[in-house]
Design an enzyme around this catalytic site. Structure first.
Site, short mmCIF file in Angstrom:
data_model
loop_
_atom_site.label_atom_id
_atom_site.label_comp_id
_atom_site.label_asym_id
_atom_site.label_seq_id
_atom_site.Cartn_x
_atom_site.Cartn_y
_atom_site.Cartn_z
N CYS A 111 5.70 -19.03 -6.67
CA CYS A 111 6.47 -17.85 -6.28
C CYS A 111 6.21 -16.69 -7.23
CB CYS A 111 7.95 -18.18 -6.29
SG CYS A 111 8.26 -19.82 -5.68
N ASN A 163 9.47 -27.95 -11.35
CA ASN A 163 8.22 -27.88 -10.60
C ASN A 163 7.04 -27.42 -11.42
OD1 ASN A 163 10.11 -25.58 -10.38
ND2 ASN A 163 8.40 -24.54 -9.42
N1 PMP Z 1 13.28 -24.77 -6.04
C1 PMP Z 1 12.19 -25.35 -6.56
C2 PMP Z 1 12.34 -26.33 -7.68
C3 PMP Z 1 10.91 -25.04 -6.06
O1 PMP Z 1 9.83 -25.62 -6.59
C4 PMP Z 1 10.80 -24.12 -5.00
C5 PMP Z 1 9.43 -23.75 -4.46
N2 PMP Z 1 8.80 -24.84 -3.82
C6 PMP Z 1 11.98 -23.55 -4.48
C7 PMP Z 1 13.19 -23.90 -5.04
C8 PMP Z 1 11.94 -22.56 -3.37
O2 PMP Z 1 11.36 -23.08 -2.23
P1 PMP Z 1 11.05 -22.12 -0.99
O3 PMP Z 1 10.17 -21.02 -1.49
O4 PMP Z 1 10.39 -23.02 -0.01
O5 PMP Z 1 12.34 -21.59 -0.48
#
Ligand code: PMP
Length: 388
Positions: free
Chosen positions: A325, A152
């Site tokens: 995050c 990401n």
């Molecule tokens: N895995 C990846 C590759 C992410 O980019 C993300 C955040 N979008 C997550 C896990 C965790 O997603 P979430 O915070 O919606 O639980």
């Protein structure tokens, strides 16, 4: 001022078609799918319809392979802790790539505190996994190996097919976090021989509050949340029907429209990358070609990502400077460090993730804003020394 939102990897709007289908599950069809009366049965049927749509989207063997959770984070935790703890008699070792999301790395670190061996496999400067080291470190004592489909923060797409072959040669489970890749590139769990796969609703233009863990038939994991035994006992708690119905429809639409939309976004992405790289001392992060179609990421030397983000926001443009995050911390991103950047280099990153609202007409504004922002910040920066 027109808003140009370029941070779809952090959060996406819900597709109006998804909302239209799902909204009645908030207001009129509010039954509990575990209730035996007709209102409950309607809710149960809606969940099963969504399950079928998700199974089709990733070409799962059948609907029973799909477990609904509350988020990608939860799916990652369930996959890793669930597989490691359920198969503990096989060994106490887990393996992950160095650029996994924190919701994969942290459960593995927790297992490490409890006596597991945790091996991190490095990536090269473009973010591709070192396959030789993977083959070396996946052993018969490993219970689960986790490698993301695509990253990401730098957009690099991993060679999942080859990774799958290496991991399966040793008879080990492969977990793939497909949160960033799903809806942008096709995913076929049977063809890629994936054992466990994570999806997130909001990364498909579905509502927040739903995720999926695909579990291949015969793969053994145990639950992490204990309670009423919903979702085959693997994820207790009353289902979030609105988000689940929405996620099903979002996946269905993504499956139908991904090809055309990804082509459209690739053209915009390539133009943005070309424009950004014209700014002096600017470098692409991630793989130049093997990258997500909606993803452009660069680093500018001598300036700070937070200042870039805030300056771009003044032009009405929302970008990210690493994982959403961890952007609350001032630590450089572990992904950028893993591709070999020095701390000061990793600090100056800009991540653009395009989506439905973006068009080619946004590009000149993005170019102008980025150029002016970088020039302004470099004039103020004691760190910037232009290459001559
Ligand atoms: N895995 C990846 C590759 C992410 O980019 C993300 C955040 N979008 C997550 C896990 C965790 O997603 P979430 O915070 O919606 O639980």
């Amino acid at each position: 001022m027109k808003r140009i939102y370029l941070d779809h990897a952090s959060s996406m709007p819900v597709d109006p078609r998804v909302l239209k289908l799902a909204e009645s599950y908030l207001i009129t069809n509010y039954g509990n799918p575990s209730s035996l009366h007709s209102v409950g049965l309607d809710a149960k049927q809606a969940i099963e319809d969504a399950r079928k749509k998700i199974a089709d989207f990733i070409n799962a063997e059948n609907e029973n392979c799909i477990i609904f959770t509350g988020s990608a984070t939860e799916s990652n935790n369930l996959a890793i802790r669930g597989a490691a703890l359920r198969n503990i008699t096989q060994g106490k070792s887990v393996v992950a790539s160095a650029i996994e999301h924190i919701s994969v790395l942290n459960p593995m670190k927790e297992l490490q505190k409890n006596g597991f061996t945790f091996t991190i496999i490095p990536v090269d400067s473009t973010g591709l996994l070192d396959l030789e080291l993977l083959a070396k470190h996946v052993t018969k004592n490993t219970t689960v190996t986790s490698v993301m489909y695509a990253n990401n923060e730098i957009g690099t797409i991993e060679p999942i097919h080859e990774i799958s072959n290496i991991v399966h040669e040793k008879g080990i489970y492969l977990h793939v976090d497909a949160t960033a890749a799903a809806g942008r590139i096709p995913i076929d769990v049977q063809k890629e021989k994936i054992d466990l796969l994570t999806l997130s609703s909001n990364d498909l233009y579905g509502p927040h509050g739903a995720g999926v863990l695909y579990i291949k038939p015969g793969v053994k994991i145990q639950s992490v949340l204990l309670g009423g035994g919903q979702e085959r006992g693997l994820r207790s708690g009353t289902e979030n029907i609105f988000a689940i119905v929405g996620m099903g429809e979002a996946a269905h639409l993504a499956g139908k429209e991904m090809n055309t939309e990804s082509k459209r976004l690739t053209t915009i992405r390539d133009t943005i990358i070309k424009d950004l790289l014209q700014i002096e001392d600017t470098y692409l992060t991630g793989h130049p070609t093997q990258r997500l179609p909606h993803h452009a990421s660069v680093r500018f030397s001598g300036i700070e990502g937070e200042s870039i983000l805030l300056n771009m926001d003044m032009y009405g443009i929302q970008i990210s400077t690493g994982s959403a995050c961890s952007s609350k911390t001032l630590e450089p991103s572990h992904v950028l460090l893993a591709i070999g950047l020095k701390h000061e280099e990793a600090h100056g990153s800009m991540v653009i993730s395009l989506g439905q609202s973006n068009t080619m007409t946004d590009v000149p504004t993005i170019k102008k804003a980025a150029k002016e922002t970088v020039e302004r910040l470099r004039q103020l920066s004691p760190l910037y020394q232009p290459k001559r």
